[in-house]
Design a protein around this motif. Structure first.
Motif, PDB file in Angstrom:
ATOM      1  N   UNK A 177       0.864  -1.175   0.000  1.00  0.00           N
ATOM      2  CA  UNK A 177       0.000   0.000   0.000  1.00  0.00           C
ATOM      3  C   UNK A 177       0.904   1.229   0.000  1.00  0.00           C
ATOM      4  N   UNK A 178       0.705   2.114  -0.964  1.00  0.00           N
ATOM      5  CA  UNK A 178       1.542   3.305  -1.120  1.00  0.00           C
ATOM      6  C   UNK A 178       0.677   4.534  -0.889  1.00  0.00           C
ATOM      7  N   UNK A 179       1.085   5.360   0.077  1.00  0.00           N
ATOM      8  CA  UNK A 179       0.332   6.564   0.416  1.00  0.00           C
ATOM      9  C   UNK A 179       1.022   7.793  -0.187  1.00  0.00           C
ATOM     10  N   UNK A 180       0.262   8.607  -0.915  1.00  0.00           N
ATOM     11  CA  UNK A 180       0.792   9.823  -1.538  1.00  0.00           C
ATOM     12  C   UNK A 180       0.365  11.064  -0.747  1.00  0.00           C
ATOM     13  N   UNK A 181       0.897  12.201  -1.175  1.00  0.00           N
ATOM     14  CA  UNK A 181       0.591  13.459  -0.505  1.00  0.00           C
ATOM     15  C   UNK A 181      -0.820  13.944  -0.842  1.00  0.00           C
ATOM     16  N   UNK A 182      -1.255  13.685  -2.080  1.00  0.00           N
ATOM     17  CA  UNK A 182      -2.582  14.127  -2.509  1.00  0.00           C
ATOM     18  C   UNK A 182      -3.302  12.994  -3.231  1.00  0.00           C
ATOM     19  N   UNK A 183      -4.617  13.094  -3.317  1.00  0.00           N
ATOM     20  CA  UNK A 183      -5.401  12.096  -4.044  1.00  0.00           C
ATOM     21  C   UNK A 183      -5.137  12.172  -5.546  1.00  0.00           C
ATOM     22  N   UNK A 184      -4.788  13.370  -6.037  1.00  0.00           N
ATOM     23  CA  UNK A 184      -4.479  13.510  -7.463  1.00  0.00           C
ATOM     24  C   UNK A 184      -3.244  12.698  -7.837  1.00  0.00           C
ATOM     25  N   UNK A 185      -2.242  12.679  -6.938  1.00  0.00           N
ATOM     26  CA  UNK A 185      -1.045  11.877  -7.204  1.00  0.00           C
ATOM     27  C   UNK A 185      -1.370  10.385  -7.170  1.00  0.00           C
ATOM     28  N   UNK A 186      -2.250   9.985  -6.276  1.00  0.00           N
ATOM     29  CA  UNK A 186      -2.652   8.582  -6.227  1.00  0.00           C
ATOM     30  C   UNK A 186      -3.348   8.174  -7.519  1.00  0.00           C
ATOM     31  N   UNK A 187      -4.235   9.020  -8.022  1.00  0.00           N
ATOM     32  CA  UNK A 187      -4.918   8.714  -9.271  1.00  0.00           C
ATOM     33  C   UNK A 187      -3.938   8.693 -10.439  1.00  0.00           C
ATOM     34  N   UNK A 188      -2.937   9.562 -10.406  1.00  0.00           N
ATOM     35  CA  UNK A 188      -1.919   9.575 -11.454  1.00  0.00           C
ATOM     36  C   UNK A 188      -1.125   8.274 -11.446  1.00  0.00           C
ATOM     37  N   UNK A 189      -0.872   7.732 -10.253  1.00  0.00           N
ATOM     38  CA  UNK A 189      -0.168   6.448 -10.165  1.00  0.00           C
ATOM     39  C   UNK A 189      -0.986   5.338 -10.815  1.00  0.00           C
ATOM     40  N   UNK A 190      -2.303   5.372 -10.599  1.00  0.00           N
ATOM     41  CA  UNK A 190      -3.165   4.364 -11.216  1.00  0.00           C
ATOM     42  C   UNK A 190      -3.144   4.510 -12.733  1.00  0.00           C
ATOM     43  N   UNK A 191      -3.243   5.741 -13.214  1.00  0.00           N
ATOM     44  CA  UNK A 191      -3.314   5.981 -14.663  1.00  0.00           C
ATOM     45  C   UNK A 191      -2.022   5.607 -15.371  1.00  0.00           C
ATOM     46  N   UNK A 192      -0.880   5.884 -14.737  1.00  0.00           N
ATOM     47  CA  UNK A 192       0.404   5.699 -15.424  1.00  0.00           C
ATOM     48  C   UNK A 192       1.054   4.342 -15.175  1.00  0.00           C
ATOM     49  N   UNK A 193       0.903   3.790 -13.967  1.00  0.00           N
ATOM     50  CA  UNK A 193       1.671   2.598 -13.608  1.00  0.00           C
ATOM     51  C   UNK A 193       0.862   1.310 -13.669  1.00  0.00           C
ATOM     52  N   UNK A 194      -0.459   1.391 -13.639  1.00  0.00           N
ATOM     53  CA  UNK A 194      -1.257   0.168 -13.714  1.00  0.00           C
ATOM     54  C   UNK A 194      -1.183  -0.428 -15.114  1.00  0.00           C
TER      55      UNK A 194
END
Length: 495
Positions: A177-194
């Motif tokens: 489980x990876x926690x980011x500073x903002x929810x936008x960064x978390x969504x960016x991780x899903x979009x780019x790395x998944x």
């Protein structure tokens, strides 16, 4: 010449020491920034309680001498004295932009106050397939927090990483489980790395627990159909690319080469609850069927024993060639849990019916379900890599072990002893004789030596509460000095 060599050696040693200290400073800086970072402080109850005791937010440096990671870093660099460690902590804090020392250099705090962040679940992603990103899969997965942080720092500021590991080996289980500073960064991780279709996310959730594995093994032994439970465990719920390796994987990190699955934690929680509900329903049904089958088998065994038909251990404990794999460890310390952790989930682990550990922990016998299962175990590199070694018992050694199984079974079940015990005496029944019924309406036969019918409900015709027949020898005139009768069990629900 010798002096020049000595000078060169001293210079090299000095350079090595300087490099170690520089590396130590960087390690301590990162570790202190993590301890006092927003991701950890929101979860660390110990540090939060220590901060609540202060008025200005400063924590004493000596507090960090109690942290294992700090001591580990310092000892590895040869810094072992308390004053030396505190000095290196001051240097590390001076190199940080997030931390600040007080004027005396004895306390540390965050340079900026804690911010009000978005809810943690909205800023967190679930990641599966880490062992397929370069490390070997299974129990040999060597992924660590630094490699995960490096991977996900490309899309945002990583505040916290939860990386579950096996207790026995310390290897990663392949998900995090990876926690980011903002929810936008978390969504960016899903979009780019998944790299796994969303329709197959459910297939990437861990599906097995020790309870489910034990239940499936028991059902297989009893030859009970487990199709419905397996469907609940493996069903993806949607279509998707049937050729994706993720769709056939039963557990996180079980195959090197798995593609990386990154999903929001809220979606992970929803899918997990759906799968858990379906699994729990089927587990309850299968558990009931297993219990009924075991009861039926035990009843049949008792009938056979009572009829004299049972002459030895059950069929699965009788000699069968090619089933015993002998595992040895030169270093010792073998346990059932350690051996199970070495076996990958699936056919290899389910192939083992029983593990028999030697008293010294240097050897174990693995009884397999069939000869093919034993061959699969012998082919596993986890069991043949030093200090472990594995071999198939054959010849006299194999017969000696099966004889041990038979002796253990006979000792446990006392072969030849009748199963039926002595006859159980009949319990005392209620007597409805009018001559002995008083206020309580309770009376006993003369063999018990107790009759009731007084106000106390124990004795008839006396205030002391005791009256006996010929067997007990107690007299009603003895009053309170009479012995108290033993407790009598009646066959009435009212009593």
């Amino acid at each position: 010449a010798s002096s020049s060599c000595s000078a060169a050696s001293a210079a090299a040693a000095s350079s090595d020491l300087a490099n170690k200290l520089d590396e130590l400073t960087e390690q301590l800086k990162r570790q202190l920034e993590f301890y006092l970072g927003e991701g950890n402080l929101l979860k660390d109850r110990f540090l939060r309680s220590e901060l609540d005791k202060t008025e200005d937010g400063y924590l004493p440096l000596r507090l960090f001498l109690r942290f294992n990671r700090v001591i580990e870093f310092c000892h590895r660099a040869g810094v072992k004295q308390r004053d030396q460690i505190l000095a290196r902590l001051r240097v590390a804090i001076g190199a940080s932009r997030l931390l600040a020392l007080d004027d005396d250099g004895l306390r540390v705090r965050r340079a900026a106050p804690l911010r009000q962040l978005e809810p943690v679940d909205e800023r967190t992603v679930y990641v599966d397939g880490l062992c397929g990103t370069g490390a070997s899969g299974g129990s040999g997965c060597k992924v660590d927090r630094d490699s995960v942080a490096k991977m996900f720092s490309t899309v945002g500021q990583v505040l916290y990483i939860s990386l579950p590991c096996y207790r026995t080996t310390g290897d990663s289980k392949g998900f995090a489980f990876v926690e980011f500073e903002t929810s936008a960064e978390a969504q960016l991780a899903v979009d780019r790395l998944n790299s796994v279709p969303r329709s197959q996310w459910r297939a990437r959730l861990p599906k097995f627990s020790s309870q489910v594995r034990s239940l499936l093994r028991a059902a297989q032994v009893l030859k009970i159909d487990t199709t419905q439970l397996e469907t609940a465990l493996y069903d993806q719920g949607c279509g998707g690319d049937s050729g994706d390796s993720a769709g056939t994987s039963s557990t996180s990190g079980s195959a090197s080469g798995k593609r990386l699955a990154v999903m929001p934690k809220a979606e992970w929680e929803r899918l997990r609850q759906e799968m858990k509900s379906a699994r729990d329903r089927e587990v309850a049904k299968l558990k009931s069927r297993v219990q009924k089958a075991k009861s039926a088998e035990a009843s049949r065994a008792n009938v056979e024993d009572a009829a004299g038909g049972a002459t030895g251990p059950p069929a699965h404990l009788r000699f069968s060639a090619g089933l015993i794999v002998r595992l040895t460890d030169a270093d010792g310390g073998l346990t059932r849990k350690r051996i199970r952790d070495q076996l990958p989930l699936g056919e290899a682990r389910d192939a083992v019916a029983y593990i028999d550990i030697d008293e010294d922990g240097r050897g174990a016998c693995l009884r397999c379900r069939d000869a093919a299962a034993a061959d699969r175990l012998l082919a596993l590199p986890q069991l043949t890599t030093p200090p472990l070694s594995a071999e198939l018992l054959v010849g006299q050694r194999e017969r000696d072990y099966w004889d041990k199984i038979r002796r253990d079974w006979e000792e446990k079940h006392r072969t030849g002893c009748p199963l039926a015990g002595p006859p159980v005496p009949a319990r005392v029944k209620r007597q409805a004789s009018p001559a002995s019924v008083g206020t309580s309406g309770i009376a006993s036969s003369s063999t018990s030596g107790v009759a009731s019918g007084s106000t106390s409900g124990v004795a008839s015709g006396s205030t002391s509460g005791v009256s006996s027949g010929s067997t007990s020898g107690a007299d009603a005139t003895s009053g309170s000095s009479a012995k108290r009768p033993k407790r009598i069990v009646f066959d009435s629900d009212e009593d």
